[in-house]
Design a protein around this motif. Structure first.
Motif, PDB file in Angstrom:
ATOM      1  N   HIS A  76       0.853  -1.181   0.000  1.00 56.01           N
ATOM      2  CA  HIS A  76       0.000   0.000   0.000  1.00 56.01           C
ATOM      3  C   HIS A  76       0.895   1.238   0.000  1.00 56.01           C
ATOM      4  CE1 HIS A  76      -3.047  -2.893   0.895  1.00 56.01           C
ATOM      5  NE2 HIS A  76      -3.998  -1.987   1.021  1.00 56.01           N
ATOM      6  N   LEU A 135       1.472   3.610   2.064  1.00 59.32           N
ATOM      7  CA  LEU A 135       2.278   3.938   3.235  1.00 59.32           C
ATOM      8  C   LEU A 135       2.711   2.731   4.054  1.00 59.32           C
ATOM      9  CD1 LEU A 135       0.502   7.123   4.640  1.00 59.32           C
ATOM     10  CD2 LEU A 135       2.755   6.956   3.626  1.00 59.32           C
ATOM     11  N   THR A 136       1.981   1.652   3.948  1.00 59.57           N
ATOM     12  CA  THR A 136       2.202   0.591   4.931  1.00 59.57           C
ATOM     13  C   THR A 136       3.000  -0.609   4.443  1.00 59.57           C
ATOM     14  OG1 THR A 136      -0.003  -0.192   4.376  1.00 59.57           O
ATOM     15  CG2 THR A 136       0.215   1.115   6.370  1.00 59.57           C
ATOM     16  N   THR A 172     -15.478   9.220 -10.604  1.00 66.77           N
ATOM     17  CA  THR A 172     -16.166   7.934 -10.462  1.00 66.77           C
ATOM     18  C   THR A 172     -16.248   7.192 -11.793  1.00 66.77           C
ATOM     19  OG1 THR A 172     -18.298   8.992 -10.795  1.00 66.77           O
ATOM     20  CG2 THR A 172     -17.625   8.665  -8.512  1.00 66.77           C
ATOM     21  N   GLY A 224     -22.398   6.115 -11.762  1.00 67.43           N
ATOM     22  CA  GLY A 224     -22.331   4.721 -11.325  1.00 67.43           C
ATOM     23  C   GLY A 224     -21.067   3.994 -11.774  1.00 67.43           C
ATOM     24  N   GLY A 225     -20.076   4.721 -12.283  1.00 67.87           N
ATOM     25  CA  GLY A 225     -18.817   4.085 -12.695  1.00 67.87           C
ATOM     26  C   GLY A 225     -18.947   3.292 -13.976  1.00 67.87           C
ATOM     27  N   SER A 243      -3.971   7.988   0.487  1.00 68.16           N
ATOM     28  CA  SER A 243      -2.898   7.552   1.381  1.00 68.16           C
ATOM     29  C   SER A 243      -2.982   6.056   1.674  1.00 68.16           C
ATOM     30  CB  SER A 243      -2.952   8.352   2.690  1.00 68.16           C
ATOM     31  OG  SER A 243      -4.260   8.350   3.189  1.00 68.16           O
ATOM     32  N   THR A 265       1.744  11.948   2.324  1.00 61.84           N
ATOM     33  CA  THR A 265       2.157  10.589   1.962  1.00 61.84           C
ATOM     34  C   THR A 265       3.613  10.581   1.509  1.00 61.84           C
ATOM     35  OG1 THR A 265      -0.086  10.044   1.283  1.00 61.84           O
ATOM     36  CG2 THR A 265       1.657   8.636   0.442  1.00 61.84           C
ATOM     37  N   ASP A 300      -8.479  11.573   9.158  1.00 63.09           N
ATOM     38  CA  ASP A 300      -8.310  10.505   8.164  1.00 63.09           C
ATOM     39  C   ASP A 300      -6.860  10.381   7.712  1.00 63.09           C
ATOM     40  OD1 ASP A 300      -8.626  13.005   7.002  1.00 63.09           O
ATOM     41  OD2 ASP A 300      -9.372  12.212   5.116  1.00 63.09           O
ATOM     42  N   ALA A 353      -3.917   7.185   8.492  1.00 65.63           N
ATOM     43  CA  ALA A 353      -3.005   6.514   7.544  1.00 65.63           C
ATOM     44  C   ALA A 353      -1.557   6.643   8.014  1.00 65.63           C
ATOM     45  CB  ALA A 353      -3.181   7.119   6.152  1.00 65.63           C
ATOM     46  N   LYS A 403      -0.825   4.492  11.174  1.00 64.50           N
ATOM     47  CA  LYS A 403      -0.673   3.060  10.880  1.00 64.50           C
ATOM     48  C   LYS A 403       0.771   2.700  10.534  1.00 64.50           C
ATOM     49  CE  LYS A 403      -3.828   0.930   8.223  1.00 64.50           C
ATOM     50  NZ  LYS A 403      -4.832   0.877   7.140  1.00 64.50           N
ATOM     51  N   THR A 411     -12.030   4.782   3.310  1.00 67.70           N
ATOM     52  CA  THR A 411     -11.014   5.381   2.439  1.00 67.70           C
ATOM     53  C   THR A 411     -11.641   6.051   1.217  1.00 67.70           C
ATOM     54  OG1 THR A 411     -10.783   3.376   1.123  1.00 67.70           O
ATOM     55  CG2 THR A 411      -9.366   3.566   3.069  1.00 67.70           C
ATOM     56  N   ASP A 412     -10.816   6.749   0.465  1.00 68.86           N
ATOM     57  CA  ASP A 412     -11.253   7.399  -0.774  1.00 68.86           C
ATOM     58  C   ASP A 412     -11.858   6.387  -1.739  1.00 68.86           C
ATOM     59  OD1 ASP A 412     -10.596   9.896  -0.070  1.00 68.86           O
ATOM     60  OD2 ASP A 412      -8.825  10.084  -1.351  1.00 68.86           O
ATOM     61  N   THR A 463     -15.600   6.330  -3.385  1.00 64.33           N
ATOM     62  CA  THR A 463     -15.883   6.262  -4.821  1.00 64.33           C
ATOM     63  C   THR A 463     -16.904   5.164  -5.096  1.00 64.33           C
ATOM     64  OG1 THR A 463     -13.662   7.033  -5.350  1.00 64.33           O
ATOM     65  CG2 THR A 463     -14.840   5.890  -7.098  1.00 64.33           C
ATOM     66  N   ILE A 464     -16.722   4.019  -4.451  1.00 62.59           N
ATOM     67  CA  ILE A 464     -17.673   2.909  -4.632  1.00 62.59           C
ATOM     68  C   ILE A 464     -19.067   3.331  -4.160  1.00 62.59           C
ATOM     69  CG2 ILE A 464     -18.283   0.586  -3.828  1.00 62.59           C
ATOM     70  CD1 ILE A 464     -15.202   0.083  -3.651  1.00 62.59           C
ATOM     71  N   ASN A 518     -20.355   6.331  -3.957  1.00 63.09           N
ATOM     72  CA  ASN A 518     -20.941   7.285  -4.908  1.00 63.09           C
ATOM     73  C   ASN A 518     -21.432   6.582  -6.173  1.00 63.09           C
ATOM     74  OD1 ASN A 518     -20.413   9.396  -3.200  1.00 63.09           O
ATOM     75  ND2 ASN A 518     -18.457   9.909  -4.123  1.00 63.09           N
ATOM     76  N   GLN A 519     -20.656   5.608  -6.642  1.00 68.96           N
ATOM     77  CA  GLN A 519     -21.058   4.870  -7.844  1.00 68.96           C
ATOM     78  C   GLN A 519     -22.349   4.091  -7.598  1.00 68.96           C
ATOM     79  OE1 GLN A 519     -17.491   2.563  -8.469  1.00 68.96           O
ATOM     80  NE2 GLN A 519     -16.660   4.001  -9.973  1.00 68.96           N
ATOM     81  N   GLN A 528     -18.068  -4.586  -1.174  1.00 64.52           N
ATOM     82  CA  GLN A 528     -16.819  -4.130  -1.794  1.00 64.52           C
ATOM     83  C   GLN A 528     -15.922  -3.414  -0.782  1.00 64.52           C
ATOM     84  OE1 GLN A 528     -17.044  -2.295  -5.773  1.00 64.52           O
ATOM     85  NE2 GLN A 528     -19.154  -2.980  -5.872  1.00 64.52           N
ATOM     86  N   LEU A 567     -12.163  -4.422   0.454  1.00 58.06           N
ATOM     87  CA  LEU A 567     -10.974  -3.558   0.446  1.00 58.06           C
ATOM     88  C   LEU A 567     -10.240  -3.607   1.790  1.00 58.06           C
ATOM     89  CD1 LEU A 567     -12.168  -0.369  -1.477  1.00 58.06           C
ATOM     90  CD2 LEU A 567     -10.656  -2.163  -2.283  1.00 58.06           C
ATOM     91  N   THR A 577      -9.618  -6.080   3.553  1.00 57.97           N
ATOM     92  CA  THR A 577      -8.758  -7.262   3.677  1.00 57.97           C
ATOM     93  C   THR A 577      -7.651  -7.297   2.629  1.00 57.97           C
ATOM     94  OG1 THR A 577     -10.243  -8.531   2.265  1.00 57.97           O
ATOM     95  CG2 THR A 577     -10.640  -8.647   4.640  1.00 57.97           C
ATOM     96  N   GLN A 578      -7.614  -6.294   1.761  1.00 59.03           N
ATOM     97  CA  GLN A 578      -6.592  -6.327   0.699  1.00 59.03           C
ATOM     98  C   GLN A 578      -5.299  -5.633   1.117  1.00 59.03           C
ATOM     99  OE1 GLN A 578      -8.024  -5.071  -3.168  1.00 59.03           O
ATOM    100  NE2 GLN A 578      -9.927  -6.191  -2.868  1.00 59.03           N
TER     101      GLN A 578
END
Lengths: 293, 433
Positions: free
Chosen positions: A40, A42-43, A236, A240-241, A257, B93, B110, B114, B117, B395-396, B400-401, B403-404, B426, B430, B432-433
């Motif tokens: 990721h 940062l991590t 997006t 709806g993407g 981040s 970042t 927020d 990050a 962590k 998260t961002d 996004t999800i 909003n979609q 979804q 995320l 767990t990823q």
């Protein structure tokens, strides 16, 4: 005469090689490497094998992204291969004031992304110029959903791309047209060939190499489509993407981040192989055409 | 030769692959939980980073603040830097990734989450005995993360708190038969008045002008997280009903048709252009409107936020990698002490200090009679019950999800239930990823 030392050519190439290694080879290798990790922003992370590719296979957005990207490419390649050629044929004539038209056609190429975004959103918005004009003239009663309908937004992005790319590819064709022999055109005319016949039988074969180059460039750029869809569809990827592209998925996965660099890298690797397919096809097509001729 | 080259290439690739297995900055909480010795006299220098605060309005305040600190602690120096408003998360970042995070840094919860962590922020609970008595709980909680040390640590001093106030355009409302002095108090009342405005204006005027978000889901009484705080679980019947109401309102034309697409400018901008009659904004929105559209100011009527108001927190954190932790910690405490926060917020009406000494200060509950004064008092009152809706693990990408999926529901491509289920699934994926 003194002979060159064996390393002289390497020394001359060194700056370019360093540049290539730092900004092309290393990032490419690193992308492949990262695609097997869960790093990721940062991590950090660790090796997870093919999990990112499994996630990609099951990503609910990848199907739409692939369809949008491929449709975008399939529509853009013929349009941007042929239209600039026709435009180049028009503006290569030496007539008074032609320089103005050449500049005008090239202008979108140098227009900034912000300006382009503002202009096109203003044009296509529900209350934008096109809808207002069409409504005031009585052509439509309901607004055309350029920015909300999936396919209209995709076609609008194609239109934007063609508008912005015409001038650049026109320049490439103008340079190629200069090398098409005039006597061939004259001989064909004497043989009774009309304008259309001469275009297909003389002009097109004369610029075939440039056409291949242009179509390859367009195909690669189309597979990496991002800014046109981002400008019109937002972060997006449309409502709806539904108008997300593969590169937009990369951007969405990697940004923030908490960005998932490993997953974004896996999408990039997938895109690389997806891009290789049309490239191989176009190269093969050209090879066959050359062998036939 | 060709074979040798191929073997070498594979060997290099394999080496890089192996090396890449541990790429990225490593997380380490060892620095975060260390104890800072504060007994010795302070000396040396540190860097202090603010976010978009170096300007004509705030620079004199910070110049004096630093001068006061240096006068109290001779031999110390504070290097103040300010980052532009845009791209701050990216900047922080990169600072973390390159090991150049400033010693004392202004971080919203927020971004602080990050950074925390990665072990780059100092636990303040361990180093500031008065932390939970001198700073307000709601502000502190924003810097307390369940997924870091089980929530036993705090990574920011609450600096200033904000909330949303509702602003109504009384002229537009009067034209369409509504009274801005009796504005909606709940979402249901909002939809009812939006219908009146729509019907009376022939669909030309709007009261509502934004799609719902996470705070609207929380405002239905839905708990966003599961009981153990590790998963999202906001796909409830109440959230579904709220989304259905939004969908019906959108279909009925009570919202501008472009709220879901990229030509949407935001409700504040539409309010400024007098295309909609309601917006939310900070407690200082009237002051801002003086610049954006002064002619609208006399028509602006503030009222409390609908349902429960959201709480926005800004805080000051200390880098655990600071080479002068004692000075960094002392300066962070100094910046956020009650007197300095009170002085700071004299320049920013509509916000409230993050200190307990000011939380009940009567000066914030008295209006000077101006609309801005009224809005500040409303903001102060709202903040007594305001809630920081956004969980730090949100998260961002998740937004996004959301909003979609909301857009799909509002355009009829999915049901509200499908949209919420998809978002929750979804977003949990995320995590767990």
């Amino acid at each position: 005469m003194r002979s060159h030392r064996f390393y002289t050519p390497w020394l001359l190439m060194l700056p370019a090689l360093v540049w290539l290694a730092l900004f092309s080879v290393w990032p490419a290798i690193n992308t492949v490497t990262l695609s097997f990790t869960n790093v990721h922003q940062l991590t950090g992370g660790h090796f997870i094998g093919l999990k990112n590719y499994w996630l990609l296979w099951n990503d609910p957005h990848i199907r739409d992204a692939m369809i949008n990207t491929v449709v975008f490419m399939v529509v853009c390649v013929p349009l941007l291969t042929l239209l600039p050629l026709l435009l180049a044929l028009l503006v290569q004539r030496q007539i008074p004031g032609i320089a103005f038209f050449r500049t005008a056609f090239y202008f979108p190429v140098i227009a900034s992304a912000v300006t382009v975004a503002l202009i096109w959103k203003w044009l296509l918005d529900d209350r934008g110029l096109i809808n207002n004009l069409a409504q005031s003239m009585g052509f439509i009663h309901k607004t055309i959903p350029f920015l909300t309908d999936r396919w209209l937004l995709l076609l609008s992005a194609v239109a934007l791309t063609v508008w912005k790319g015409l001038g650049y590819y026109m320049l490439l064709y103008m340079s190629a047209l200069g090398s098409v022999r005039r006597d061939l055109h004259e001989a064909a005319a004497v043989d009774g060939a009309g304008t259309v016949r001469r275009f297909w039988s003389v002009t097109v074969p004369g610029v075939r190499g440039t056409m291949l180059l242009v179509s390859v460039l367009i195909a690669v750029n189309a597979m990496r489509v991002f800014s046109e869809l981002y400008i019109l569809g937002g972060r997006t990827g449309g409502v709806g993407g539904q108008d997300v592209s593969i590169v937009m998925l990369v951007q969405q996965a990697a940004s923030g981040s908490d960005g998932r660099l490993g997953y974004a890298s896996a999408i990039s690797v997938f895109l690389f192989f997806l891009t290789a397919v049309p490239l191989l096809f176009l190269t093969r097509l050209n090879k066959n055409a050359q062998e036939e001729s | 030769m060709r074979r040798t080259t191929a073997v070498s290439a594979i060997a290099v690739a394999a080496t890089l692959l192996a090396a890449g297995c541990g790429v990225g900055s490593k997380s380490s909480t060892a620095d975060a939980t260390k104890t800072v010795a504060t007994t010795a006299a302070l000396s040396g220098s540190i860097t202090f980073q603010t976010w978009s605060l170096k300007n004509d309005k705030f620079t004199p305040y910070f110049t004096k603040l630093i001068a006061d600190f240096k006068a109290a602690h001779p031999g110390t120096d504070i290097n103040w830097i300010d980052q532009p408003g845009d791209g701050y998360p990216t900047k922080v970042t990169s600072q973390v990734a390159t090991g150049s995070l400033p010693d004392v840094v202004n971080l919203p919860p927020d971004i602080a989450h990050a950074v925390a962590k990665t072990g780059n922020l100092l636990d303040l609970k361990k180093n500031v005995p008065t932390l939970q008595t001198d700073w307000v709980k709601s502000g502190l909680n924003a810097y307390n993360y369940q997924d870091i040390d089980g929530g036993a640590t705090f990574f920011g001093f609450p600096w200033y708190l904000g909330t949303d106030v509702s602003y109504w355009n009384k002229a537009m409302m009067a034209k369409d038969g509504l009274d801005a002095t009796k504005p909606p108090k709940t979402f249901d009342e909002l939809v009812a008045q939006a219908k009146v405005m729509h019907d009376n204006s022939g669909g030309k005027d709007y009261l509502m002008s934004r799609a719902p978000g996470l705070s609207d889901i929380a405002n239905t009484g839905t708990k966003l997280l599961s009981a153990d705080g590790t998963k999202f679980a906001f796909n409830t019947d109440a959230a579904e009903a709220m989304l259905d109401k939004y969908t019906q309102a959108y279909k009925a034309g009570y919202l501008p048709s472009n709220v879901l697409d990229n030509s949407y400018e935001g409700n504040y901008k539409l309010f400024t252009k007098q295309e909609v009659a309601w917006t939310t904004g900070g407690g200082n929105a009237i002051t801002s409107m003086q610049k954006d559209n002064p002619s609208l100011v006399p028509n602006m009527v503030p009222s409390p936020a609908l349902d429960t108001a959201p709480l926005y927190v800004q805080g000051i954190s200390v880098s655990s990698k600071s080479k002068n932790l004692a000075l960094a910690l002392a300066f962070a405490e100094f910046v956020t002490n009650n007197q300095n926060q009170v002085d700071f917020l004299k320049l920013a009406p509509g916000f409230l200090p993050g200190t307990t000494a000011s939380a009940n200060d009567p000066q914030y509950s008295k209006s000077d009679g101006t609309p801005q004064g009224d809005a500040s008092v409303i903001a102060y009152k709202d903040m007594q019950t305001a809630v920081n809706f956004t969980p730090p693990i949100w998260t961002d990408a998740m937004n996004t999800i959301l909003n979609q999926e909301i857009a799909k529901a509002m355009t009829g491509k999915e049901t509200a239930k499908q949209a919420l289920d998809n978002t929750v699934n979804q977003a949990n994926g995320l995590l767990t990823q």
